[in-house]
Design a protein around this motif. Structure first.
Motif: not given
Length: 463
Positions: A320-324
């Motif tokens: 799971v990658r985060f955009d923040h």
């Protein structure tokens, strides 16, 4: 008619299920206001004050300082002056750990008993009857006979009651009744030392100790059963793994079990970064910290290598990658290691990062961090150079995927522009979860960070 309301340890959120009582802020008999903090507790994440949703007289406290209580366990009982309406019964609606809608009153009033209890009657610290005569006795509670052989006939504090052979048995709380029941003690055989014969926890404990002494053999048995728990031997000191220290131990152990981590490192010439910081602070305005500049470099590197701003969902077998970027930073306190989180670090400039680091560091020092301040991080910056060390292979802050470590910045011989010179050198390390990326990505991230340290102008591309 007064009504006694029980206030239980509220849901602490963030998966927390228990708390340790650090300090009581009220005594039995104190008058409390709505949302007044009544106890200071330590969770696995922070030290916080718990506000009470009711206004009235404290009639009992449950739990001694240093003891742990699960969520939902009784904290205190409060006698309110009249049966509350539906809205009042729900309290203020703001019983969240560390928060309330009003300040504690500047002065607390204590309702003193109209008649002091007998000299030989002492209640245990966690179980004390309310002395206020205005508190009504529940139906079925009769005045008992005290140790002097007679009762006063006045109303007593609210008490849990059983049944003697000749009438009710006045007991101060269900906790005392359970203690007696679990140890096979018949309450009808006890004479309470509290007001009007009220049976206190001290009475039950005294009876249990007396029974234990009577049952003890004259000589020790030849074979002793092993102790249920380890006992500190000579030259040993045992410290319970609880509170912040226990939470850190659990989290690091889980990280080691679940995360296949690897570490790479590089030395970098930080001379130009130190000069750039000096120039910034000489220009006026708020001072910029070195940690803030390193954080700014981190967020720029994560924008180029987003694989490291991630976590692994083991159940779904997904990355799971985060955009923040919620940037955690390790902070050592008297209560142990904590990792406060700077929210949306990617959207902050150096001045904003400096201010937020300062706020969270001060809160960590005073034990005022809230659970929200300590959760939700996506990447951690660990400045272990403050301890005077050059390098480290830290354990990843689970469930994150990587951590950047920064050693001390010290003068060292360095080849600069083809010549040997004394430069300000720092060792940088990256510990990463090998499931989210391979060595090429990790090396690229660390090399970019080192380039920004050596040539701060590289950051201009991301501003």
């Amino acid at each position: 008619m007064a009504q006694v309301l029980e206030f239980k340890l509220p849901d602490l959120g963030e998966g927390l299920t228990e708390a340790e009582i650090v300090r009581w802020l009220v005594q039995v008999g104190d008058v409390v206001a709505v949302d007044q903090p009544v106890v200071e507790v330590e969770t696995a994440k922070a030290m916080v004050d718990v506000p009470c949703p009711y206004a009235g007289v404290v009639t009992a406290r449950f739990g001694e300082e240093g003891s742990e209580l699960p969520v939902g366990a009784p904290l205190i009982t409060v006698a309110v002056g009249a049966p509350p309406s539906d809205s009042e019964a729900a309290g203020s609606g703001n019983v969240l750990v560390g928060y309330g809608t009003s300040e504690a009153p500047a002065r607390r009033r204590r309702v003193r008993p109209a008649q002091p209890p007998p000299a030989n009657g002492t209640a245990a610290p966690g179980e004390t009857a309310a002395p206020a005569e205005s508190v009504a006795r529940p139906v079925g509670t009769a005045a008992g006979h005290g140790p002097h052989g007679h009762g006063t006939g006045r109303d007593t504090a609210p008490a849990d009651t059983g049944t003697r052979g000749d009438g009710p048995v006045p007991v101060i709380s269900p906790l005392v009744r359970r203690l007696a029941r679990e140890n096979g003690l018949d309450l009808r055989e006890l004479h309470g030392s509290g007001p009007e014969g009220l049976i206190l926890r001290a009475d039950v404990e005294y009876a249990l100790r007396a029974a234990a002494v009577q049952a003890r053999p004259a000589a020790p048995a030849p074979a002793q059963a092993p102790a249920a728990a380890p006992v500190a031997g000579r030259g040993e000191t045992r410290t319970p793994l609880k509170g912040v220290r226990g939470a850190v131990a659990d989290k690091l152990s889980r990280s080691r079990r679940e995360i296949p981590d690897a570490t790479c490192w590089v030395d970098a010439d930080a001379t130009e970064l130190m000069r750039a910081r000096t120039a910034m602070n000489a220009a006026g305005g708020p001072k910029v910290s070195l940690l803030a500049l390193l954080a700014r470099i981190c967020t720029a590197a994560l924008a180029r290598f987003p694989e490291l701003n991630a976590t692994v969902d083991q159940e779904a077998r997904e990355i799971v990658r985060f955009d923040h970027v919620h940037l955690g930073f390790a902070a050592q306190t008297e209560r142990g290691l904590v990792v406060p989180v700077v929210r949306d670090a990617h959207a902050r400039d150096a001045e904003s990062l400096t201010a937020e680091f300062a706020r969270l560091t001060e809160s960590a020092r005073t034990g005022a961090l809230t659970p929200a301040d300590l959760t939700g991080g996506t990447f951690t910056l660990n400045n272990y150079g403050v301890f005077g060390v050059d390098g480290s292979t830290p354990i990843i802050n689970h469930p994150e995927a990587a951590m950047l470590g920064v050693g001390r910045i010290i003068p060292k011989p360095w080849v600069h522009e083809g010549e040997l010179a004394v430069r300000q050198v720092v060792q940088l390390s990256l510990t990463f979860d090998h499931r989210v990326c391979d060595g090429g990505t990790a090396g690229g991230f660390l090399r970019y960070v080192a380039d920004c340290v050596e040539q701060p102008a590289v950051l201009l591309r991301t501003l």
